[in-house]
Design an enzyme around this catalytic site. Structure first.
Site, PDB file in Angstrom:
ATOM      1  N   GLU A  13       0.545  -1.065  -0.013  1.00 30.45           N
ATOM      2  CA  GLU A  13      -0.037  -0.416  -0.432  1.00 30.45           C
ATOM      3  C   GLU A  13       1.547   1.077   0.482  1.00 30.45           C
ATOM      4  O   GLU A  13       0.475   2.554  -0.732  1.00 30.45           O
ATOM      5  CB  GLU A  13      -1.352  -0.120   0.983  1.00 30.45           C
ATOM      6  CG  GLU A  13      -1.902  -0.886   1.225  1.00 30.45           C
ATOM      7  CD  GLU A  13      -1.382  -2.634   2.193  1.00 30.45           C
ATOM      8  OE1 GLU A  13      -0.967  -2.981   1.684  1.00 30.45           O
ATOM      9  OE2 GLU A  13      -1.606  -2.170   3.084  1.00 30.45           O
ATOM     10  N   CYS A  33      -2.437  -3.004   7.564  1.00 30.10           N
ATOM     11  CA  CYS A  33      -2.229  -3.137   8.594  1.00 30.10           C
ATOM     12  C   CYS A  33      -2.322  -1.311   9.094  1.00 30.10           C
ATOM     13  O   CYS A  33      -2.541  -0.440   8.339  1.00 30.10           O
ATOM     14  CB  CYS A  33      -0.383  -3.328   9.034  1.00 30.10           C
ATOM     15  SG  CYS A  33       0.488  -2.314   8.428  1.00 30.10           S
ATOM     16  N   CYS A  59      -0.254   1.080   7.207  1.00 29.15           N
ATOM     17  CA  CYS A  59      -1.096   1.300   6.168  1.00 29.15           C
ATOM     18  C   CYS A  59      -1.850   2.101   5.910  1.00 29.15           C
ATOM     19  O   CYS A  59      -2.494   3.142   5.268  1.00 29.15           O
ATOM     20  CB  CYS A  59      -1.421   0.072   5.255  1.00 29.15           C
ATOM     21  SG  CYS A  59       0.576  -0.358   4.825  1.00 29.15           S
TER      22      CYS A  59
END
Length: 144
Positions: A48, A78, A81
């Site tokens: 990302e 996560c 990100c």
């Protein structure tokens, strides 16, 4: 999501954890990214973040630069990100496999839609989840 899966397969071919991301505006691919932590030695090179960086290198700058875009990623983002997604103001995130251990877009917490943050994204999870999850499972099974 199929394009994000292509990026995930490219990550796997490079012996990276197979996660891929693609930023789209309508039918146009704005940027692509895949995990690059092992190759770069940088733990921040998640798919990302790589994708957001690529979009910025392509000219997306400023508070409204990501308006009208959708980020497709093969694994639930996560915390790091999600932070990048919120700060870039990506309006929509579509992800494949749920991440019960580290997912912060609905599994452990929901940072992308947290009411106290200055930006919230629309989120759709579980798109091609089986295919995305199988790629990750096979990768880790081969290494254990």
């Amino acid at each position: 999501m199929r394009l994000a899966l292509e990026e995930a397969r490219a990550a796997e071919a490079a012996e990276e954890v197979p996660v891929g991301a693609v930023l789209m505006r309508g039918d146009e691919v704005v940027a692509r990214g895949r995990n690059g932590m092992r190759e770069s030695g940088d733990p921040l090179r998640h798919a990302e973040v790589v994708c957001v960086d690529a979009a910025m290198e392509a000219g997306l700058r400023g508070p409204e630069a990501f308006a009208g875009t959708t980020l497709y990623v093969t694994l639930e983002p996560c915390a790091m990100c999600c932070g990048a997604i919120v700060l870039a103001r990506v309006p929509r995130v579509v992800f494949g496999a749920w991440d019960e251990k580290a997912g912060m877009a609905g599994s452990l917490h929901d940072l992308l839609r947290h009411p106290r943050l200055n930006h919230r994204a629309d989120v759709a999870g579980g798109v091609l989840a089986e295919e995305c999850g199988a790629l990750l499972s096979a990768f880790f099974s081969a290494r254990r």
